[in-house]
Design a protein around this motif. Structure first.
Motif, PDB file in Angstrom:
ATOM      1  N   LEU A 205       0.773  -1.067  -0.032  1.00 59.11           N
ATOM      2  CA  LEU A 205       0.089  -0.038  -0.069  1.00 59.11           C
ATOM      3  C   LEU A 205       0.716   1.328   0.128  1.00 59.11           C
ATOM      4  O   LEU A 205       1.831   1.255   0.517  1.00 59.11           O
ATOM      5  CB  LEU A 205      -0.951   0.033   1.149  1.00 59.11           C
ATOM      6  CG  LEU A 205      -1.994  -1.015   1.320  1.00 59.11           C
ATOM      7  CD1 LEU A 205      -2.721  -0.782   2.636  1.00 59.11           C
ATOM      8  CD2 LEU A 205      -2.811  -1.147   0.137  1.00 59.11           C
ATOM      9  N   THR A 206       0.107   2.311  -0.449  1.00 57.53           N
ATOM     10  CA  THR A 206       0.961   3.647  -0.280  1.00 57.53           C
ATOM     11  C   THR A 206       0.217   4.467   0.841  1.00 57.53           C
ATOM     12  O   THR A 206      -0.793   3.977   1.247  1.00 57.53           O
ATOM     13  CB  THR A 206       0.918   4.381  -1.677  1.00 57.53           C
ATOM     14  OG1 THR A 206      -0.336   4.832  -1.797  1.00 57.53           O
ATOM     15  CG2 THR A 206       1.257   3.533  -2.855  1.00 57.53           C
ATOM     16  N   TRP A 207       0.814   5.621   1.122  1.00 56.34           N
ATOM     17  CA  TRP A 207       0.416   6.316   2.208  1.00 56.34           C
ATOM     18  C   TRP A 207      -1.062   6.837   1.633  1.00 56.34           C
ATOM     19  O   TRP A 207      -1.686   7.455   2.719  1.00 56.34           O
ATOM     20  CB  TRP A 207       1.406   7.595   2.648  1.00 56.34           C
ATOM     21  CG  TRP A 207       2.592   7.076   3.027  1.00 56.34           C
ATOM     22  CD1 TRP A 207       3.917   7.457   2.279  1.00 56.34           C
ATOM     23  CD2 TRP A 207       2.842   6.385   4.081  1.00 56.34           C
ATOM     24  NE1 TRP A 207       4.876   6.665   3.218  1.00 56.34           N
ATOM     25  CE2 TRP A 207       4.434   6.295   4.115  1.00 56.34           C
ATOM     26  CE3 TRP A 207       2.042   5.522   5.197  1.00 56.34           C
ATOM     27  CZ2 TRP A 207       4.748   5.362   5.180  1.00 56.34           C
ATOM     28  CZ3 TRP A 207       2.714   4.942   6.255  1.00 56.34           C
ATOM     29  CH2 TRP A 207       4.254   4.642   6.004  1.00 56.34           C
ATOM     30  N   ASP A 208      -1.261   7.270   0.352  1.00 54.59           N
ATOM     31  CA  ASP A 208      -2.374   7.572  -0.125  1.00 54.59           C
ATOM     32  C   ASP A 208      -3.681   6.519  -0.249  1.00 54.59           C
ATOM     33  O   ASP A 208      -4.825   7.057  -0.512  1.00 54.59           O
ATOM     34  CB  ASP A 208      -2.301   8.347  -1.512  1.00 54.59           C
ATOM     35  CG  ASP A 208      -1.191   9.488  -1.322  1.00 54.59           C
ATOM     36  OD1 ASP A 208      -1.368  10.014  -0.187  1.00 54.59           O
ATOM     37  OD2 ASP A 208      -0.437   9.676  -2.031  1.00 54.59           O
ATOM     38  N   ASP A 209      -3.445   5.429  -0.056  1.00 55.44           N
ATOM     39  CA  ASP A 209      -4.214   4.401  -0.278  1.00 55.44           C
ATOM     40  C   ASP A 209      -5.086   4.219   0.953  1.00 55.44           C
ATOM     41  O   ASP A 209      -4.868   4.474   2.243  1.00 55.44           O
ATOM     42  CB  ASP A 209      -3.840   3.061  -0.158  1.00 55.44           C
ATOM     43  CG  ASP A 209      -2.828   3.059  -1.797  1.00 55.44           C
ATOM     44  OD1 ASP A 209      -3.379   3.254  -2.644  1.00 55.44           O
ATOM     45  OD2 ASP A 209      -2.005   1.989  -1.910  1.00 55.44           O
ATOM     46  N   PRO A 211      -7.330   1.708   2.836  1.00 56.86           N
ATOM     47  CA  PRO A 211      -7.507   0.211   3.296  1.00 56.86           C
ATOM     48  C   PRO A 211      -8.919  -0.216   3.237  1.00 56.86           C
ATOM     49  O   PRO A 211      -9.686   0.736   3.798  1.00 56.86           O
ATOM     50  CB  PRO A 211      -6.873  -0.107   4.713  1.00 56.86           C
ATOM     51  CG  PRO A 211      -5.858   0.873   4.497  1.00 56.86           C
ATOM     52  CD  PRO A 211      -6.399   2.030   4.241  1.00 56.86           C
ATOM     53  N   PRO A 217      -6.960   7.903   4.279  1.00 59.49           N
ATOM     54  CA  PRO A 217      -5.933   7.482   3.597  1.00 59.49           C
ATOM     55  C   PRO A 217      -4.941   6.771   4.957  1.00 59.49           C
ATOM     56  O   PRO A 217      -5.235   7.544   6.029  1.00 59.49           O
ATOM     57  CB  PRO A 217      -5.323   8.394   2.913  1.00 59.49           C
ATOM     58  CG  PRO A 217      -6.293   9.412   2.492  1.00 59.49           C
ATOM     59  CD  PRO A 217      -7.354   9.318   3.670  1.00 59.49           C
TER      60      PRO A 217
END
Length: 352
Positions: A205-209, A211, A217
Motif C-alpha cells: 500500500l501507499t500512504w494515499d491508499d 484500506p 488514507p
C-alpha cells in the motif's frame, strides 16, 4: 567573502536562523502564562512558580521525541502535527504523577534549515502546549550540515510541571478490587512506528491508499497526533475524584506500562474485549501476524492512558471524564499478584 557568507557556504544560514527564531517568538506568545518572566529570544526562559497554589512544590520533568513517525511526515510533506506529538509524549508522562505541566522547550535539529518547515513544526508544538495549558518558553534549532538527509529533521521536547507533595500520585494505595479505566487513544500515537513502516512497505500500500473499511488514507491515519490528556485528568482530580495510579501507554504498550504504576503484590487484569479494537490496530495486527497479547506490548491498541481508581469512585470518574470529552472504558481490575511475582498485566480476551 564575509564570515556569514562563508558559514552559509558551509551549510549554516545565520539569516535563516534569525528569521526562524523571530517566527518562533511570535508563535510562542500564543501559549504565554502569567508566570512566564522571559521567553523565546534570550539565552534562557524564566518562570515564577506560584507558591500560593503550590506551597509544597515538587517539580516533575520529562523529555521525549517523536521517533520514526517523522518518516511519515517527511513522506507526506506534513509537518504541522509532529510538534503536537512531541508535546504529548512529554506532558502525558509527567501527568501520571499528578503534575500540572508548566512550561515546555523544544529542540529541532536539521541538516539545512527551511524556515517554513521549521515554523510548521513549532506551530504544532505551540498547539500541543495550548492543549496542555503550558507555556512554550524556549528551544533550540540546530543546523548541522551532513547530519540529516535533505528535507529531514529530528525533534525532541522537554516539559516541566509541578505538584504538591501531598497530592502526588504514586500507586502506593492501589489494592485488589480497584478498577482500571482506559481513555481512548487517537490512534497509534508515537510508538511502534519502525514496525508500522515495515508493515506498510510489505503490504504494497501507499500512504494515499484507503484500506478496506477505513474512512481515511493510510498516511493520514498514521500521522494523526497523540492525544493530550492533561486538562481532563487534572480536571478530574480538581473535582475531588481520587485517583490512585496512572499510566501513559507508550512504547511497550499496555503490558509494559501499566505495571509501572502498580505497587508490589498486585497485578492488573485487563480484558481486550472491554473496548472495540480500532481499525488501524486490526490492520496492523493482521499484517504483523502477531497475537493480540503480543501486539499489546508494541502498540496502545486504542487505549492511550490508564487510571486506577477505587470501585466506589469509578462511576463518578467515568461520568466526569465523559463529560470532559473523553471516551472511557472499564478495561480491567486489580488482582493479587502471584506470590513473589513483580507487578504485571494479565491479559484476558486474547482471541480478539
Amino acid at each position: 567573502m564575509s564570515g556569514a557568507k562563508r558559514y552559509k557556504a558551509a551549510g549554516v544560514d545565520i539569516d535563516a536562523g534569525n528569521a526562524a527564531a523571530k517566527r518562533y517568538a511570535e508563535i510562542a506568545r500564543r501559549t504565554a502564562r502569567p508566570e512566564v518572566l522571559a521567553g523565546i529570544g534570550g539565552f534562557a526562559g524564566g518562570f515564577a512558580l506560584d507558591l500560593r497554589k503550590y506551597p509544597e512544590p515538587v517539580l516533575v520533568a520529562g523529555t521525549d521525541g517523536v521517533g520514526t513517525k517523522l518518516k511519515i511526515a517527511f513522506a507526506l510533506g506534513r509537518h504541522d502535527t509532529i510538534g503536537i506529538d512531541c508535546v504529548a509524549m512529554c506532558v502525558n508522562d509527567i501527568l501520571v504523577t499528578g503534575a500540572e505541566p508548566l512550561f515546555f522547550l523544544d529542540y529541532l535539529a536539521v541538516g539545512r534549515l527551511d524556515v517554513e518547515t521549521a515554523a510548521a513544526v513549532v506551530r504544532g508544538v505551540a498547539q500541543g502546549c495550548a492543549e496542555a495549558g503550558c507555556a512554550l518558553i524556549g528551544g533550540e534549532t540546530a543546523e548541522m550540515p551532513g547530519m540529516y538527509a535533505p528535507g529531514e529533521y529530528d525533534v525532541a521536547g522537554f516539559a516541566v510541571g509541578v505538584v504538591n507533595r501531598s497530592d502526588m500520585v504514586d500507586g502506593r494505595d492501589i489494592r485488589p478490587g480497584d478498577v482500571v479505566l482506559g481513555l481512548a487513544s487517537s490512534g497509534v500515537h508515537a510508538n511502534g512506528y519502525s514496525l508500522v513502516r515495515e508493515l506498510v512497505a510489505s503490504s504494497g500500500l501507499t500512504w494515499d491508499d484507503v484500506p478496506p473499511g477505513w474512512d481515511e488514507p493510510l498516511g493520514e491515519v498514521l500521522l494523526r497526533p497523540t492525544r493530550i490528556y492533561v486538562r481532563t485528568v487534572l480536571g478530574l482530580r480538581a473535582a475531588g475524584v481520587p485517583v490512585k495510579g496512572m499510566a501513559h501507554i507508550t512504547g511497550g504498550g499496555l503490558v509494559d506500562n501499566v505495571p509501572r504504576c502498580l505497587p508490589p503484590g498486585v497485578a492488573a487484569k485487563i480484558s481486550l474485549r472491554a473496548w472495540p479494537l480500532p481499525p488501524v490496530f486490526r490492520w496492523l495486527v493482521a499484517e504483523s501476524g502477531m497475537s493480540l497479547p503480543e501486539a499489546a506490548r508494541v502498540w496502545n491498541l486504542g487505549i492511550g492512558y490508564v487510571l486506577v481508581v477505587d470501585p466506589a469512585a469509578a462511576a463518578a470518574a467515568e461520568a466526569r471524564l465523559r463529560a470532559a470529552g473523553e471516551t472511557v472504558y472499564r478495561v480491567g481490575e486489580i488482582v493479587p499478584a502471584e506470590p513473589g511475582a513483580a507487578p504485571c498485566v494479565v491479559i484476558e480476551g486474547a482471541d480478539g
